[in-house]
Scaffold this active site. Structure first.
Site, PDB file in Angstrom:
ATOM      1  N   GLU A   1     -21.906 -65.025  75.705  1.00  0.00           N
ATOM      2  CA  GLU A   1     -21.387 -63.697  75.403  1.00  0.00           C
ATOM      3  C   GLU A   1     -20.163 -63.822  74.511  1.00  0.00           C
ATOM      4  O   GLU A   1     -19.480 -64.855  74.509  1.00  0.00           O
ATOM      5  CB  GLU A   1     -20.963 -62.975  76.695  1.00  0.00           C
ATOM      6  CG  GLU A   1     -22.053 -62.833  77.728  1.00  0.00           C
ATOM      7  CD  GLU A   1     -21.505 -62.446  79.092  1.00  0.00           C
ATOM      8  OE1 GLU A   1     -22.277 -61.938  79.909  1.00  0.00           O
ATOM      9  OE2 GLU A   1     -20.292 -62.669  79.343  1.00  0.00           O
TER      10      GLU A   1
ATOM     11  N   LYS B   1     -16.325 -63.247  73.611  1.00  0.00           N
ATOM     12  CA  LYS B   1     -15.103 -63.113  74.399  1.00  0.00           C
ATOM     13  C   LYS B   1     -14.220 -62.072  73.727  1.00  0.00           C
ATOM     14  O   LYS B   1     -13.914 -62.187  72.556  1.00  0.00           O
ATOM     15  CB  LYS B   1     -14.365 -64.438  74.500  1.00  0.00           C
ATOM     16  CG  LYS B   1     -13.143 -64.278  75.383  1.00  0.00           C
ATOM     17  CD  LYS B   1     -12.553 -65.573  75.800  1.00  0.00           C
ATOM     18  CE  LYS B   1     -11.458 -65.381  76.829  1.00  0.00           C
ATOM     19  NZ  LYS B   1     -10.839 -64.074  76.906  1.00  0.00           N
TER      20      LYS B   1
ATOM     21  N   ARG C   1      -7.265 -57.482  87.379  1.00  0.00           N
ATOM     22  CA  ARG C   1      -7.660 -58.624  88.199  1.00  0.00           C
ATOM     23  C   ARG C   1      -6.628 -58.957  89.264  1.00  0.00           C
ATOM     24  O   ARG C   1      -6.954 -59.552  90.288  1.00  0.00           O
ATOM     25  CB  ARG C   1      -7.913 -59.853  87.317  1.00  0.00           C
ATOM     26  CG  ARG C   1      -6.720 -60.299  86.504  1.00  0.00           C
ATOM     27  CD  ARG C   1      -7.049 -61.452  85.591  1.00  0.00           C
ATOM     28  NE  ARG C   1      -7.205 -62.679  86.328  1.00  0.00           N
ATOM     29  CZ  ARG C   1      -7.483 -63.853  85.758  1.00  0.00           C
ATOM     30  NH1 ARG C   1      -7.680 -63.914  84.457  1.00  0.00           N
ATOM     31  NH2 ARG C   1      -7.578 -64.937  86.475  1.00  0.00           N
TER      32      ARG C   1
ATOM     33  N   GLU D   1     -14.110 -56.304  80.481  1.00  0.00           N
ATOM     34  CA  GLU D   1     -12.832 -56.502  79.809  1.00  0.00           C
ATOM     35  C   GLU D   1     -12.531 -55.252  78.994  1.00  0.00           C
ATOM     36  O   GLU D   1     -13.352 -54.805  78.199  1.00  0.00           O
ATOM     37  CB  GLU D   1     -12.883 -57.740  78.908  1.00  0.00           C
ATOM     38  CG  GLU D   1     -11.522 -58.226  78.493  1.00  0.00           C
ATOM     39  CD  GLU D   1     -11.503 -59.726  78.184  1.00  0.00           C
ATOM     40  OE1 GLU D   1     -10.428 -60.234  77.844  1.00  0.00           O
ATOM     41  OE2 GLU D   1     -12.564 -60.369  78.285  1.00  0.00           O
TER      42      GLU D   1
ATOM     43  N   PHE E   1     -19.800 -56.927  81.470  1.00  0.00           N
ATOM     44  CA  PHE E   1     -20.684 -58.088  81.394  1.00  0.00           C
ATOM     45  C   PHE E   1     -21.328 -58.448  82.735  1.00  0.00           C
ATOM     46  O   PHE E   1     -22.131 -59.375  82.800  1.00  0.00           O
ATOM     47  CB  PHE E   1     -19.950 -59.310  80.835  1.00  0.00           C
ATOM     48  CG  PHE E   1     -18.616 -59.603  81.464  1.00  0.00           C
ATOM     49  CD1 PHE E   1     -18.524 -60.109  82.746  1.00  0.00           C
ATOM     50  CD2 PHE E   1     -17.445 -59.372  80.757  1.00  0.00           C
ATOM     51  CE1 PHE E   1     -17.301 -60.388  83.327  1.00  0.00           C
ATOM     52  CE2 PHE E   1     -16.210 -59.645  81.328  1.00  0.00           C
ATOM     53  CZ  PHE E   1     -16.139 -60.150  82.620  1.00  0.00           C
TER      54      PHE E   1
ATOM     55  N   LYS F   1     -15.034 -70.926  79.264  1.00  0.00           N
ATOM     56  CA  LYS F   1     -14.375 -70.167  78.211  1.00  0.00           C
ATOM     57  C   LYS F   1     -14.201 -71.072  76.987  1.00  0.00           C
ATOM     58  O   LYS F   1     -13.612 -72.151  77.077  1.00  0.00           O
ATOM     59  CB  LYS F   1     -13.019 -69.686  78.726  1.00  0.00           C
ATOM     60  CG  LYS F   1     -12.275 -68.718  77.849  1.00  0.00           C
ATOM     61  CD  LYS F   1     -10.894 -68.435  78.431  1.00  0.00           C
ATOM     62  CE  LYS F   1     -10.954 -67.995  79.875  1.00  0.00           C
ATOM     63  NZ  LYS F   1      -9.612 -67.716  80.439  1.00  0.00           N
TER      64      LYS F   1
END
Length: 719
Positions: A116, A118, A141, A170, A211, A287
């Site tokens: 995906e 970022k 978060r 996000e 996501f 990541k």
């Protein structure tokens, strides 16, 4: 009034329809009025002949027909969840801990993985709560509630076609090209007043890229494979609007990484397609950032030096298990507002000893604080001493806890670099070299390019690390011209650009940074005649290198300009402040005073105003600070208002689009006298002048650091 006349111009700021439009009433022959109107889209940046938006609502993700069918779609989705094997169990957003990713070294392609984009934003959990009550909650978060901050996103979450759901995504704010803009997001996330938040929902609309789907209508989906969760998510969330489905591709991670880099995005997320959702950090999610960045705890700071406000540099730490380790300091990238605010926060949490284990760094004095604030830093690599090399501050991370800032297991290990694209040769595609740019003199575009090639060794001293703004004359000084800040999209990749937020334009701008001769000649080949520069450099954007007094005659004789310039010099010598003259390249003179990056732009303007007022007091019969031309009474205007954030001056040794092809030329003070004639300095004569003189008399203004406090004390006494 527009409706009465039959023509109405307006702007739309929707997710699908944006930009300028016109409604025009049609009329046939012999008809007094008509009920028919044409809707016309203007050819602006939002016009497209190829973009096709889905028919579905940006809120519910349903078409008009599906909305008319009542709850049929929700029933189908609920049935699919019931057959998925997920347990029927209530999940609340307050009990969900986000799944976190490890940081990877290099992009990869692999079977069984999905990839995906970022997004450069804040991690956000979103919940649709209450059966039929259309309520939504948004939570960072760290558990902080963000519902009131993003009412546009909350409205879209509440409109989803289900009774309850928990989403993971996000939140960001997009720029005009549709790319995430952290500066815009940060500007929005710091708002507090409801009226400001409501206005920002229109001007800086938030977008939640979703996501993952963790729960739906009483079912806990976290134990399902990721691909199954995303298949259900795709049926629930729209692809356009404040809440959007974050798509993915399978296996081809390296291609997606290169595409993300080409688009200027932060990187990609690699995830095991069969991974379940579990709290905490996991190697199932990796990541892959374009740049090496990390989150670190602020453990203190150094005292400021040489006029810097707030603090010198931030001391940073990271956790090795439960032990906090020192990892270095960062001073680059912070603006004055951040410096002052961070110093205040450190003072509030101040402690006598360092909060970390290990030796204390040198270069004090130091202030230490409790490890409560987190910031993100870009850096080159880890040194053998487990310290950050070449760190640059990016942003504060209010959404992260200090304990989440973990020291990598191999902090000193070299990452495997991503495959680099083949380097482009630094060649300039010259065009139309014979086109005449100065008709009276016959100078061509080729002559202009050769002039800049000849003066490049001197000129680049004033251009390096500074944002450059172009004024382009594609048909020479007799044709149309236009001002251009943005580097064009077709510019080659070897040309350096820096993206900066423009308060005036309310958007990010990619400025050219001209650091070498090929870059200079490329910009000139675009038809650029004058080069305008900032007084500051990108590394210290809020602190100018110089203050300028622009002596503008506007009807006054040039002899008065010279007389006023001499008064400026005398005043500066009396208060022991250096000053350097140059021609403006037109009818006036510029006097530049070095500041050594000791003050802000507002302070630089204040310095300029004090000097200007003192000069006018000495020669009021020939000098003025009156801005209105008609009120100057034939006097020389001493303009100090060119000192400000984003204000520009013609770069020293820049050609000007005036008859004679004049050049803004550095001068010795002994040249500022009755025999001075700015018309002698042209693109033909200046290169020979530089070769004869060997040195540039204006060059010290870039780096000289004056004793500004003492000089201002002396000036205050004179005033």
């Amino acid at each position: 009034e527009g409706l009465k006349k039959g023509k109405l111009l307006f702007e739309l700021r929707g997710f699908k329809l944006r930009g300028e439009w016109t409604l025009v009433r049609t009329k046939t022959k012999g008809e007094a009025t008509s009920k028919d109107w044409l809707l016309i889209k203007h050819r602006d940046g939002f016009a497209s002949a190829t973009t096709i938006f889905p028919d579905a609502s940006i809120l519910s993700g349903l078409t008009v027909e599906e909305l008319g069918a009542g709850g049929a779609h929700a029933g189908e989705l609920r049935e699919a969840v019931a057959h998925s094997g997920a347990p029927e169990r209530k999940v609340t957003i307050d009990r969900v801990e986000p799944m976190l990713a490890e940081v990877g070294d290099a992009p990869f392609s692999r079977t069984g993985w999905l990839f995906e984009l970022k997004y450069d934003g804040f991690r956000l959990l979103a919940a649709r709560e209450g059966e039929g009550r259309r309520q939504a909650r948004l939570v960072y978060r760290r558990g902080l509630d963000a519902t009131q901050l993003y009412p546009d996103v909350a409205q879209a979450v509440a409109a989803l076609p289900c009774d309850s759901a928990i989403l993971d995504g996000e939140v960001t704010v997009l720029d005009d090209e549709g790319r995430p803009s952290f500066q815009k997001l940060q500007k929005r996330s710091q708002l507090e007043r409801p009226s400001d938040i409501q206005r920002a929902a229109i001007e800086l609309p938030g977008v939640l890229f979703v996501f993952d789907l963790l729960a739906l209508d009483g079912y806990d989906l976290r134990g399902l494979p990721l691909l199954e969760r995303k298949a259900l998510l795709e049926k629930l969330v729209p692809r356009v609007g404040p809440v959007r489905y974050a798509d993915h591709i399978l296996e081809r991670g390296e291609e997606m990484y290169q595409a993300a880099v080409a688009l200027g995005l932060e990187g990609v997320m690699a995830k095991r397609a069969d991974s379940t959702y579990r709290a905490g950090r996991s190697r199932d999610w990796i990541k892959l950032r374009h740049e090496r960045t990390g989150d670190f705890v602020i453990v203190g700071c150094t005292e400021p030096k040489r006029g810097r406000v707030g603090l010198g540099a931030l001391h940073l730490g990271a956790y090795d298990g439960e032990t906090l380790r020192y990892v270095g300091r960062v001073g680059t990238g912070l603006n004055d507002k951040q410096l002052a605010a961070t110093r205040a926060a450190i003072e509030a949490d101040r402690r006598a000893t360092p909060p970390f284990d290990g030796p204390v760094p040198g270069g004090g004095p130091h202030l230490w604080c409790e490890p409560r604030q987190v910031c993100e830093v870009r850096f080159k690599e880890w040194t053998e001493e487990h310290l950050l090399r070449q760190p640059v501050f990016l942003r504060f991370r209010d959404d992260k806890r200090p304990e989440e800032c973990e020291l990598p297991a191999r902090a000193n290990a070299e990452p495997t670099p991503p495959p680099e694209p083949r380097a482009e040769p630094h060649t300039v595609p010259y065009s139309n070299l014979d086109k005449v740019f100065w008709p009276d003199e016959g100078y061509t575009k080729g002559d202009l390019i050769e002039f800049y090639r000849a003066v490049a060794p001197w000129l680049l001293h004033y251009l390096r690390d500074r944002p450059v703004v172009m004024t382009r004359y594609p048909d020479g000084i007799g044709g149309k011209s236009f001002f251009q800040k943005d580097a064009p999209a077709f510019a080659p990749s070897w040309l350096r650009t820096e993206r900066m937020w423009s308060e005036h334009a309310s958007r990010e701008i990619d400025y050219f940074i001209v650091d070498d001769e090929p870059s200079l000649l490329y910009v000139v080949n675009l038809g650029t005649i004058p080069l305008h520069v900032w007084a500051s450099r990108v590394q210290t954007l809020e602190r100018p290198d110089w203050c300028i007094l622009d002596l503008d005659p506007k009807g006054a004789p040039f002899s008065d300009v010279i007389a006023v310039a001499k008064v400026v010099r005398e005043l500066c010598e009396e208060i022991e402040l250096p000053s350097y003259p140059k021609t403006s390249g037109s009818t006036g003179l510029h006097v530049l005073i070095p500041l050594g990056r000791l003050c802000t732009f507002d302070q630089a303007r204040s310095v300029g105003e004090l000097l200007a007022r003192a000069v006018v007091t000495r020669v009021p019969e020939i000098a003025t600070i009156e801005r209105v031309v008609s009120a100057r009474a034939g006097k020389v205007y001493v303009d100090y208002l060119q000192n400000g954030h984003g204000k520009l001056i013609a770069a020293p040794l820049a050609a000007r689009p005036v008859p004679g092809a004049l050049v803004s030329t550095p001068l010795e003070w002994r040249e500022v006298g009755p025999r001075l004639d700015p018309k002698r300095f042209t693109i033909e004569t200046v290169p020979a002048r530089l070769r004869r003189r060997k040195h540039d008399p204006l060059a010290p203004v870039v780096d000289e650091v004056p004793d500004l406090p003492r000089a201002l004390e002396r000036l205050a006494k004179k005033l």
